[in-house]
Scaffold this motif. Structure first.
Motif, mmCIF file in Angstrom:
data_model
loop_
_atom_site.group_PDB
_atom_site.id
_atom_site.type_symbol
_atom_site.label_atom_id
_atom_site.label_comp_id
_atom_site.label_asym_id
_atom_site.label_seq_id
_atom_site.Cartn_x
_atom_site.Cartn_y
_atom_site.Cartn_z
ATOM 1 N N LYS A 1 0.833 -1.205 0.000
ATOM 2 C CA LYS A 1 0.000 0.000 0.000
ATOM 3 C C LYS A 1 0.868 1.255 0.000
ATOM 4 O O LYS A 1 0.508 2.274 -0.596
ATOM 5 C CB LYS A 1 -0.932 0.000 1.215
ATOM 6 C CG LYS A 1 -2.108 -0.966 1.102
ATOM 7 C CD LYS A 1 -3.027 -0.845 2.301
ATOM 8 C CE LYS A 1 -4.249 -1.743 2.147
ATOM 9 N NZ LYS A 1 -5.164 -1.641 3.307
ATOM 10 N N SER B 1 -7.351 -7.243 -1.483
ATOM 11 C CA SER B 1 -7.427 -5.803 -1.728
ATOM 12 C C SER B 1 -6.936 -5.480 -3.134
ATOM 13 O O SER B 1 -5.771 -5.739 -3.457
ATOM 14 C CB SER B 1 -6.585 -5.045 -0.694
ATOM 15 O OG SER B 1 -6.464 -3.677 -1.041
ATOM 16 N N THR C 1 -11.707 -10.790 -4.816
ATOM 17 C CA THR C 1 -10.643 -9.859 -5.180
ATOM 18 C C THR C 1 -9.760 -10.431 -6.270
ATOM 19 O O THR C 1 -9.322 -9.704 -7.176
ATOM 20 C CB THR C 1 -9.799 -9.499 -3.951
ATOM 21 O OG1 THR C 1 -10.653 -9.008 -2.915
ATOM 22 C CG2 THR C 1 -8.772 -8.436 -4.286
#
Length: 439
Positions: free
Chosen positions: A51, A283, A400
Motif C-alpha cells: 500500500k 485488496s 478480489t
C-alpha cells in the motif's frame, strides 16, 4: 549465504508464493487462533508495504503516461474502449453469478441463519457524492489518503481514509495535461516525472519480493482464525462463489482471449503473480503494484496505457465484488426465503450490478456496498449481507482475485486491438514481478 539467496531467486516467483501458501495453511492449522498473534504481523507488514508504494507508483506513472500518450493516440478513444470492455465483462460476470446460483441453489438450507453481531449496515453514497469525491479539496490529502468526516458535534474533521485511487489519478492526469500544454517550458519537470516513475517501479520490484513472506503470514492467520466451524453452515454459498469466479476467469476471460487470438495459458501464467497477491491480500488497491507490473513486464501491455488503465480498473472494474457476489446474494436470499425471483428482478440485478460498480468507484467496502445497492434495487431484504459477514474474509479472497484478473485482462484486450501489445513479451509469459528487470 549468497548461494542460498541466489538459489531462492532462481525459483520461479509463483512457486515461492505457492509454497508459502501451503506452509502458511499448515502453520495456521497447527497453531490455531494463536497463528494470528505469531504470524499475522508478517502479513500486516507486507500489506502495508505494498500500500505504501501504490500511490507514488500510480501518481508518477499517470503523469508520465498522459504526457506520453497525448498527440500519439487518442486518450479519449482508448478510455472509451476500456470502459466498453469493463461493461461487457461486468455483464458476463453478473450472468455467471446468476447462472451458478440458480443451478447450485446455495440458499436452499435446512438450518436457520442469524445476522453476524459485528455487521454494521452501510450507507450507500449517491452518484453525485461519488463523482464529487473524485475531485479532492486538497491535493496533499488525496495523496495521503486523508479525508473529511463529521464528528459527534457535527463538525467537519480530518480522518485517515482507506485509500481511494481515483483522486490520485485525477490529480496526476491534470498535471500531465498541464505539462503537455506548457510543452518545452517544463521539459525538465517531464523528465523528472519519468525518472520518479522509474524509481517507483524499482521500489515496487523490491517490495514484491516480500510476497512469499506476506503470503505465509496472511494465510496462517486466516486459517488459524476460521477453521471449519464458521464455514460449514454457509459452505454451499462459499462453494457457489468460488465456482462462479473460477468459471468466469477460465471460461469468460479465456474465451475473450481466444477471440482476440491470444493464448489464455500465456495470460494466466503472466498474470499469476498479481492473482496470487490479490487472493492473499483481499485488496485491489494493495494488489495494484503487482497487477500493474504483471500487465507491463509479463504481458507486454504498453507502459503508458497500462499506467492509465490498470489503476482505473482497480477502482471501477469489480467483476467479483460488484457483479458475481451481488448476483449470488440476490439468488441466495430469494432461495432461502422461498420467494422465486421474477424475470424483472433478474434484469434489475443485472443492470444495478453493472451500473452500480461504476457508481461506487473508489468507495471502501465495495462488495458490501454493491450487495446493498443490488438487493435494494431488486426489492430483496438486506439481511443476507449480515448472514454472510462472518465469512466475508474467505469470500473476499476469491472476489478480489477475480477483480484483479479482470483489471489485467481488459488492458490486454484493448492493447491487442489498438496495437499497444508487445506480442513477444506476451508469448514469453514471464511469471516474475520482482527484482529482475525485463529483457
Amino acid at each position: 549465504m549468497s548461494a542460498i539467496v541466489a538459489h531462492w531467486f532462481r525459483i520461479p516467483f509463483w512457486q515461492r508464493v505457492m509454497g508459502a501458501f501451503v506452509l502458511g495453511a499448515l502453520a495456521g492449522w497447527a497453531f490455531g487462533p494463536a497463528a494470528e498473534t505469531w504470524f499475522g504481523p508478517l502479513g500486516d507488514l507486507y500489506v502495508t508495504l505494498i500500500k505504501m508504494i501504490a500511490v507514488p507508483l500510480v501518481f508518477f506513472a499517470v503523469i508520465n503516461a498522459v504526457s506520453s500518450l497525448h498527440g500519439q493516440r487518442s486518450i479519449a478513444a482508448l478510455g472509451g474502449r476500456t470502459f466498453l470492455w469493463f461493461a461487457i465483462t461486468a455483464v458476463l460476470a453478473v450472468a455467471m453469478g446468476l447462472a451458478v446460483g440458480t443451478v447450485l441453489q446455495p440458499g436452499v438450507l435446512q438450518l436457520p441463519l442469524s445476522v453476524d453481531p459485528d455487521y454494521v449496515p452501510r450507507d450507500v453514497p449517491s452518484v453525485v457524492q461519488v463523482l464529487l469525491g473524485v475531485v479532492p479539496s486538497n491535493v496533499f490529502h488525496a495523496l495521503t489518503g486523508i479525508g473529511e468526516a463529521k464528528n459527534a458535534a457535527g463538525e467537519t474533521v480530518l480522518k485517515a481514509g482507506k485509500g481511494s485511487i481515483l483522486p490520485v489519478i485525477f490529480v496526476a492526469a491534470l498535471i500531465g495535461f498541464a505539462m503537455v500544454k506548457l510543452g518545452d517550458k517544463v521539459a525538465l519537470a517531464r523528465k523528472l516525472a519519468g525518472e520518479a516513475s522509474e524509481i517507483s517501479i524499482q521500489i515496487t520490484r523490491f517490495v514484491l519480493e516480500m510476497t512469499p513472506l506476506g503470503t505465509f503470514g496472511l494465510i496462517a492467520a486466516l486459517v488459524g482464525n476460521y477453521g471449519f466451524s464458521q464455514l460449514l453452515p454457509l459452505g454451499s454459498f462459499v462453494l457457489a462463489l468460488y465456482l462462479a469466479c473460477t468459471l468466469h476467469i477460465v471460461v469468460t476471460y479465456g474465451g475473450l482471449l481466444l477471440a482476440h487470438g491470444l493464448n489464455p495459458l500465456k495470460f494466466f501464467r503472466g498474470a499469476a503473480p498479481g492473482m496470487q497477491v490479490a487472493f492473499v491480500s483481499s485488496s485491489s488497491f494493495a494488489s495494484l503494484p503487482s497487477s500493474l507490473r504483471c500487465a507491463t513486464h509479463n504481458l507486454g501491455v504498453d507502459k503508458d496505457y497500462a499506467a492509465f488503465a490498470v489503476p482505473l480498473g482497480a477502482s471501477i472494474k469489480m467483476d467479483g465484488c460488484g457483479a458475481i457476489y451481488p448476483a449470488l446474494c440476490a439468488v441466495f436470499i430469494s432461495q432461502y426465503m422461498g420467494v422465486p425471483m421474477s424475470p424483472e428482478q433478474y434484469l434489475i440485478v443485472l443492470i444495478a450490478s453493472v451500473l452500480g460498480s461504476f457508481g461506487t468507484a473508489g468507495v471502501p467496502g465495495t462488495a458490501v456496498v454493491m450487495a446493498t445497492v443490488v438487493l435494494t434495487a431488486a426489492g430483496l431484504p438486506l439481511q443476507v449481507i449480515g448472514y454472510l459477514y462472518a465469512i466475508d474474509r474467505v469470500l473476499d479472497m476469491m472476489r478480489t482475485m477475480t477483480n484483479v484478473t479482470g483489471q489485467m485482462l481488459v488492458p490486454v484486450l484493448v492493447a491487442k486491438e489498438t496495437g499497444l501489445l508487445d506480442r513477444a513479451t506476451y508469448d514469453a509469459a514471464s511469471t516474475n514481478v520482482g527484482i529482475e528487470e525485463a529483457a
